[in-house]
Design a protein around this motif. Structure first.
Motif, PDB file in Angstrom:
ATOM      1  N   ALA A  79      -3.259  -0.206  -3.694  1.00 55.67           N
ATOM      2  CA  ALA A  79      -4.824   0.101  -3.662  1.00 55.67           C
ATOM      3  C   ALA A  79      -4.905   1.074  -2.476  1.00 55.67           C
ATOM      4  O   ALA A  79      -3.889   1.061  -1.558  1.00 55.67           O
ATOM      5  N   ALA A  80      -6.117   1.634  -2.356  1.00 55.71           N
ATOM      6  CA  ALA A  80      -6.497   2.212  -1.209  1.00 55.71           C
ATOM      7  C   ALA A  80      -7.580   1.408  -0.398  1.00 55.71           C
ATOM      8  O   ALA A  80      -8.449   0.815  -1.108  1.00 55.71           O
ATOM      9  N   VAL A  81      -7.148   0.917   0.652  1.00 57.37           N
ATOM     10  CA  VAL A  81      -8.283   0.101   1.466  1.00 57.37           C
ATOM     11  C   VAL A  81      -9.037   0.841   2.382  1.00 57.37           C
ATOM     12  O   VAL A  81      -8.418   1.828   3.088  1.00 57.37           O
ATOM     13  N   ILE A  99      -1.235  -7.261   1.272  1.00 58.39           N
ATOM     14  CA  ILE A  99      -1.664  -6.666   0.027  1.00 58.39           C
ATOM     15  C   ILE A  99      -0.913  -5.120  -0.472  1.00 58.39           C
ATOM     16  O   ILE A  99      -0.767  -4.742  -1.455  1.00 58.39           O
ATOM     17  N   PRO A 101      -0.880  -2.081   0.534  1.00 57.54           N
ATOM     18  CA  PRO A 101      -1.523  -0.976  -0.115  1.00 57.54           C
ATOM     19  C   PRO A 101      -0.818   0.444   0.026  1.00 57.54           C
ATOM     20  O   PRO A 101      -0.200   0.693   0.809  1.00 57.54           O
ATOM     21  N   TYR A 104      -4.505   3.576   3.600  1.00 57.18           N
ATOM     22  CA  TYR A 104      -5.685   2.916   4.423  1.00 57.18           C
ATOM     23  C   TYR A 104      -6.654   4.037   5.001  1.00 57.18           C
ATOM     24  O   TYR A 104      -5.995   4.784   5.539  1.00 57.18           O
ATOM     25  N   LYS A 152      -9.792   0.508  -5.460  1.00 55.71           N
ATOM     26  CA  LYS A 152     -10.356   0.596  -3.992  1.00 55.71           C
ATOM     27  C   LYS A 152     -10.672  -0.658  -3.707  1.00 55.71           C
ATOM     28  O   LYS A 152     -11.091  -1.464  -4.224  1.00 55.71           O
TER      29      LYS A 152
END
Ligand code: AVI
Length: 323
Positions: A79-81, A99, A101, A104, A152
């Protein structure tokens, strides 16, 4: 070096001047709390987070350590944090480790501070794509194009949401939602309502650090806006406003005072005050309703054994006609 016109620093000073002049002239004088965080203010806030009576930071960190395996199971890999704020050296790594990702994206108005904390994180997470964005996250801004295709996760720890009055907090949550899009998640910290004595102790510590933090606003006004406020004539005052469920921080004049800021004259009678900050406290249901009003559906909530602080995971579910 001379600043060139229209640099972000000029924009900042102009916005600060406009907020202070309008705020000090208002029927209930107030200055938006965001202006508490100049370099010195940020240092003092850092000190506050380590005070024995300021429970929120250490309680939230303890919750994070407990729940990260659960968060990791709920957030898609890669994911993108997107963190709203520059990121904390303690909290952000706990999430990033859990997680893993792909990207970031810390978003903060203070470019220098952001660059430094982003560089530190990049050093600790070399494989992570760290993309800092200099922006006021309370206003509209765009995410870097490179993360468009990634799931996201918005990250808003610290109970900073409590520093916004509910109407602005709702706007802010809606802005996060439209930025992150349908299907995104938001991990947010909220401080809980608790006995007044503990709340007052957290915002009026015996060490006097919070008082210095608030009074620094006046020093900043004097320095940046050519003011001559007699700082020693004001005292920090933390009050619980029960009907609005918030701690209010005021700077109270201890005598009649007259001063100028950016060429404008002000008079404060003894006992009158400048409202410098609010910190709203939420019960479990109130916090979830706030999220729903902002377009986020709570899906999980965790708290510490004393129920002092809550961490909530919410999802941007597509708009539906049924509840
Ligand atoms: C940043 N924010 C969550 C803090 C709070 O608890 O509302 C700001 C603060 N002001 C005085 N102490 C802490």
């Amino acid at each position: 070096m001379l600043a060139t016109p229209d640099t972000p620093a000029d924009d900042q000073t102009a916005a600060f001047r406009a907020d202070v002049l309008a705020g000090l002239s208002a029927p209930i004088p107030a200055v938006p709390a965001r202006w508490l965080y100049d370099h010195r203010g940020s240092e003092l806030f850092d000190e506050i987070t380590r005070l024995p009576s300021y429970y929120p930071t250490r309680t939230e960190v303890a919750i994070f350590h407990e729940i990260m395996h659960d968060i990791a199971a709920r957030i898609p890999m890669g994911a993108a944090v997107v963190e709203f704020g520059a990121g904390s050296a303690t909290k952000t790594p706990i999430l990033l480790k859990a997680i893993t990702p792909a990207a970031y994206v810390p978003v903060d108005i203070s470019g220098d501070y952001l660059e430094q904390s982003a560089a530190d994180l990049q050093h600790d997470f070399p494989a992570l794509d760290v993309i800092p964005v200099v922006a006021d996250f309370a206003r509209e801004f765009s995410l870097p194009g490179g993360i468009d295709h990634l799931p996201k996760l918005g990250f808003f720890p610290g109970s900073t949401i409590g520093n916004f009055v509910p109407r602005s907090a709702t706007d802010l949550l809606r802005q996060f939602r439209s930025l992150l899009g349908d299907g995104a998640h938001l991990l947010i910290g909220m401080d809980r309502v608790k006995p007044v004595g503990r709340l007052i102790a957290a915002y009026d510590d015996p060490e006097g650090v919070t008082a210095q933090f608030t009074l620094n606003l006046l020093t900043r006004i004097n320095r940046e806006l050519d003011g001559d406020i007699p700082v020693e004539a004001f005292r920090h005052d933390a009050r619980w406003n029960d009907i609005l469920s918030r701690i209010e921080i005021h700077l109270v004049a201890m005598r009649d005072v007259a001063f100028t800021v950016a060429g404008t004259a002000f008079n404060f009678a003894k006992g009158s005050s400048i409202h410098a900050e609010n910190s709203h406290k939420y019960g479990p249901r109130g916090g979830r309703v706030l999220l729903l009003a902002g377009g986020w559906t709570p899906v999980a909530e965790w708290t510490d054994p004393g129920h002092d602080f809550a961490v909530i995971l919410a999802e941007a579910q597509p708009v539906r006609f049924a509840p």
